[in-house]
Design a protein around this motif. Structure first.
Motif, PDB file in Angstrom:
ATOM      1  N   GLU B  17       0.861  -1.176   0.000  1.00  0.00           N
ATOM      2  CA  GLU B  17       0.000   0.000   0.000  1.00  0.00           C
ATOM      3  C   GLU B  17       0.907   1.238   0.000  1.00  0.00           C
ATOM      4  OE1 GLU B  17      -3.789   0.968   2.561  1.00  0.00           O
ATOM      5  OE2 GLU B  17      -2.009   1.622   3.664  1.00  0.00           O
ATOM      6  N   VAL B  18       0.591   2.182  -0.856  1.00  0.00           N
ATOM      7  CA  VAL B  18       1.391   3.403  -0.949  1.00  0.00           C
ATOM      8  C   VAL B  18       0.561   4.595  -0.486  1.00  0.00           C
ATOM      9  CG1 VAL B  18       2.531   5.003  -2.516  1.00  0.00           C
ATOM     10  CG2 VAL B  18       2.856   2.552  -2.810  1.00  0.00           C
ATOM     11  N   ALA B  60      -8.522   4.447  -5.547  1.00  0.00           N
ATOM     12  CA  ALA B  60      -7.742   4.983  -4.433  1.00  0.00           C
ATOM     13  C   ALA B  60      -8.659   5.444  -3.310  1.00  0.00           C
ATOM     14  CB  ALA B  60      -6.909   6.165  -4.927  1.00  0.00           C
ATOM     15  N   SER B  61      -8.008   5.788  -2.190  1.00  0.00           N
ATOM     16  CA  SER B  61      -8.696   6.435  -1.073  1.00  0.00           C
ATOM     17  C   SER B  61      -8.002   7.758  -0.799  1.00  0.00           C
ATOM     18  CB  SER B  61      -8.649   5.552   0.176  1.00  0.00           C
ATOM     19  OG  SER B  61      -9.338   4.345  -0.035  1.00  0.00           O
ATOM     20  N   LEU B  62      -8.773   8.689  -0.288  1.00  0.00           N
ATOM     21  CA  LEU B  62      -8.235  10.005   0.054  1.00  0.00           C
ATOM     22  C   LEU B  62      -8.646  10.326   1.477  1.00  0.00           C
ATOM     23  CD1 LEU B  62      -6.836  12.643  -0.766  1.00  0.00           C
ATOM     24  CD2 LEU B  62      -9.027  13.426  -1.699  1.00  0.00           C
ATOM     25  N   PHE B  63      -7.650  10.604   2.324  1.00  0.00           N
ATOM     26  CA  PHE B  63      -7.892  10.924   3.717  1.00  0.00           C
ATOM     27  C   PHE B  63      -7.567  12.396   3.953  1.00  0.00           C
ATOM     28  CE2 PHE B  63      -8.446   6.578   5.014  1.00  0.00           C
ATOM     29  CZ  PHE B  63      -7.661   5.855   4.123  1.00  0.00           C
ATOM     30  N   ILE B  64      -8.520  13.115   4.505  1.00  0.00           N
ATOM     31  CA  ILE B  64      -8.338  14.537   4.793  1.00  0.00           C
ATOM     32  C   ILE B  64      -8.703  14.762   6.256  1.00  0.00           C
ATOM     33  CG2 ILE B  64      -8.943  16.895   4.134  1.00  0.00           C
ATOM     34  CD1 ILE B  64      -9.905  15.724   1.436  1.00  0.00           C
ATOM     35  N   PRO B  65      -7.730  15.166   7.097  1.00  0.00           N
ATOM     36  CA  PRO B  65      -8.044  15.367   8.521  1.00  0.00           C
ATOM     37  C   PRO B  65      -8.924  16.587   8.713  1.00  0.00           C
ATOM     38  CG  PRO B  65      -5.816  16.085   8.020  1.00  0.00           C
ATOM     39  CD  PRO B  65      -6.334  15.429   6.781  1.00  0.00           C
ATOM     40  N   SER B  74      -4.046   7.248  -0.853  1.00  0.00           N
ATOM     41  CA  SER B  74      -3.680   5.876  -0.556  1.00  0.00           C
ATOM     42  C   SER B  74      -3.984   4.982  -1.745  1.00  0.00           C
ATOM     43  CB  SER B  74      -4.426   5.385   0.688  1.00  0.00           C
ATOM     44  OG  SER B  74      -4.036   4.062   1.009  1.00  0.00           O
ATOM     45  N   LEU B  75      -2.955   4.302  -2.236  1.00  0.00           N
ATOM     46  CA  LEU B  75      -3.115   3.372  -3.353  1.00  0.00           C
ATOM     47  C   LEU B  75      -2.937   1.954  -2.809  1.00  0.00           C
ATOM     48  CD1 LEU B  75      -0.837   5.236  -5.918  1.00  0.00           C
ATOM     49  CD2 LEU B  75      -3.316   5.360  -5.750  1.00  0.00           C
ATOM     50  N   PRO B  76      -3.983   1.139  -2.813  1.00  0.00           N
ATOM     51  CA  PRO B  76      -3.883  -0.196  -2.233  1.00  0.00           C
ATOM     52  C   PRO B  76      -3.197  -1.177  -3.174  1.00  0.00           C
ATOM     53  CG  PRO B  76      -6.080   0.160  -3.088  1.00  0.00           C
ATOM     54  CD  PRO B  76      -5.334   1.450  -3.299  1.00  0.00           C
ATOM     55  N   ARG B  77      -2.294  -1.972  -2.651  1.00  0.00           N
ATOM     56  CA  ARG B  77      -1.692  -3.067  -3.390  1.00  0.00           C
ATOM     57  C   ARG B  77      -1.255  -2.636  -4.791  1.00  0.00           C
ATOM     58  NH1 ARG B  77      -4.905  -8.561  -2.471  1.00  0.00           N
ATOM     59  NH2 ARG B  77      -3.105  -9.182  -3.689  1.00  0.00           N
ATOM     60  N   VAL B  78      -0.234  -1.807  -4.832  1.00  0.00           N
ATOM     61  CA  VAL B  78       0.212  -1.247  -6.102  1.00  0.00           C
ATOM     62  C   VAL B  78       0.849  -2.305  -6.993  1.00  0.00           C
ATOM     63  CG1 VAL B  78       0.510   1.095  -5.235  1.00  0.00           C
ATOM     64  CG2 VAL B  78       2.423  -0.547  -5.086  1.00  0.00           C
ATOM     65  N   SER B  79       0.822  -2.024  -8.293  1.00  0.00           N
ATOM     66  CA  SER B  79       1.490  -2.874  -9.273  1.00  0.00           C
ATOM     67  C   SER B  79       2.459  -2.004 -10.076  1.00  0.00           C
ATOM     68  CB  SER B  79       0.458  -3.512 -10.212  1.00  0.00           C
ATOM     69  OG  SER B  79      -0.190  -2.513 -10.961  1.00  0.00           O
ATOM     70  N   ARG B 104       6.859  11.684  -8.061  1.00  0.00           N
ATOM     71  CA  ARG B 104       7.207  10.617  -9.013  1.00  0.00           C
ATOM     72  C   ARG B 104       7.255   9.299  -8.247  1.00  0.00           C
ATOM     73  NH1 ARG B 104       8.980  11.489 -14.079  1.00  0.00           N
ATOM     74  NH2 ARG B 104       9.009  13.713 -13.585  1.00  0.00           N
ATOM     75  N   LEU B 105       6.266   8.446  -8.452  1.00  0.00           N
ATOM     76  CA  LEU B 105       6.168   7.151  -7.765  1.00  0.00           C
ATOM     77  C   LEU B 105       6.744   6.061  -8.643  1.00  0.00           C
ATOM     78  CD1 LEU B 105       5.121   5.393  -5.422  1.00  0.00           C
ATOM     79  CD2 LEU B 105       2.958   5.211  -6.664  1.00  0.00           C
ATOM     80  N   HIS B 106       7.705   5.324  -8.070  1.00  0.00           N
ATOM     81  CA  HIS B 106       8.345   4.233  -8.802  1.00  0.00           C
ATOM     82  C   HIS B 106       8.061   2.927  -8.071  1.00  0.00           C
ATOM     83  CE1 HIS B 106      12.274   2.355 -10.520  1.00  0.00           C
ATOM     84  NE2 HIS B 106      11.217   2.035 -11.231  1.00  0.00           N
ATOM     85  N   ILE B 107       7.373   2.021  -8.739  1.00  0.00           N
ATOM     86  CA  ILE B 107       7.049   0.725  -8.152  1.00  0.00           C
ATOM     87  C   ILE B 107       8.070  -0.303  -8.624  1.00  0.00           C
ATOM     88  CG2 ILE B 107       5.301  -1.064  -7.858  1.00  0.00           C
ATOM     89  CD1 ILE B 107       4.627   1.706  -6.650  1.00  0.00           C
ATOM     90  N   LEU B 108       8.654  -0.994  -7.667  1.00  0.00           N
ATOM     91  CA  LEU B 108       9.682  -1.989  -7.959  1.00  0.00           C
ATOM     92  C   LEU B 108       9.110  -3.398  -7.860  1.00  0.00           C
ATOM     93  CD1 LEU B 108      12.328  -0.271  -5.680  1.00  0.00           C
ATOM     94  CD2 LEU B 108      12.274  -0.213  -8.182  1.00  0.00           C
ATOM     95  N   PRO B 109       9.636  -4.311  -8.673  1.00  0.00           N
ATOM     96  CA  PRO B 109       9.109  -5.692  -8.642  1.00  0.00           C
ATOM     97  C   PRO B 109       9.548  -6.439  -7.395  1.00  0.00           C
ATOM     98  CG  PRO B 109      10.901  -5.496 -10.219  1.00  0.00           C
ATOM     99  CD  PRO B 109      10.627  -4.109  -9.742  1.00  0.00           C
TER     100      PRO B 109
END
Lengths: 115, 109
Positions: B17-18, B60-65, B74-79, B104-109
């Motif tokens: 989760e990111v 996605a989900s967005l949390f705002i206090p 929040s990105l669940p279980r990224v690929s 810049r989001l980099h997802i690694l295997p």
């Protein structure tokens, strides 16, 4: 994408020539926008139009011109006065009804290279 | 126009989760938080928008206090296909739409 057409996808021009980038939409959106994106950078606003026959300068309007004669079309002209025109150009639209800031829809972009 | 601040880059692994946090200390009462995703050589794509508490959609989900000075995407279980630039905007209906440099989001295997 999603009702916004930008053509061509790649465009090559010689320095000193004006070039017009096309943006057409069938989403019936009132607002249209032009952005420029350079490698590794965010989007910078060039011009935007909230309604036909009206448009406003964005943050980097110098060297560019636009027209909005029809709701569906918002062409951008990159003039020879633009000192560094090579970039990725994105057109976007947005509906303007209601109280929320409705999402923008973006076209596929035109990559302009000037040599 | 509220200014937003977000990390320049993040790395994560597939299946994780990111969470990407955005700061917007000067957010106005009528500003909404909006997130976009951009792949190379494509235009940004809308992900999610919210005003307060939690918003969730299929992506996605967005949390705002309660103080709304920050928000978390929040990105669940990224690929691997989630590798992209993510932009956070805080704006109201009439604002010029300004994009910062994004994360810049980099997802690694």
């Amino acid at each position: 994408d999603g009702g916004i057409t930008q053509s061509p996808k790649y465009l090559f021009r010689k320095e000193g020539q004006n070039v017009t980038l096309s943006c057409e939409q069938n989403l019936n959106h009132d607002a249209m926008y032009w952005y420029r994106q350079d490698p590794g950078q965010g989007l910078r606003l060039i011009y935007y139009s909230q309604i036909v026959n009206d448009f406003q300068k964005g943050d980097i309007a110098e060297g560019y011109s636009v027209s909005r004669e029809k709701k569906e079309s918002f062409p951008l002209t990159v003039t020879s006065a633009q000192k560094n025109p090579t970039a990725f150009y994105l057109c976007a639209t947005r509906g303007t009804s209601g109280s929320k800031p409705y999402e923008q829809y973006f076209g596929p972009g035109t990559r302009l290279t000037v040599t | 126009l509220a200014k937003t601040t977000q990390p320049i880059s993040m790395d994560s692994y597939e299946g994780q989760e990111v969470n990407i946090t955005c700061s917007h200390n000067n957010i106005a009462t009528n500003d909404y938080i909006t997130w976009y995703q951009q792949f190379p050589s494509q235009g940004p794509r809308f992900i999610i928008q919210g005003y307060k508490t939690k918003v969730k959609n299929e992506v996605a989900s967005l949390f705002i206090p309660a103080d709304r000075k920050s928000s978390t995407l929040s990105l669940p279980r990224v690929s691997l296909s989630d590798t992209a630039v993510y932009y956070c905007l805080a704006r109201n209906r009439d604002d010029k739409i300004i994009f910062g440099k994004g994360t810049r989001l980099h997802i690694l295997p």
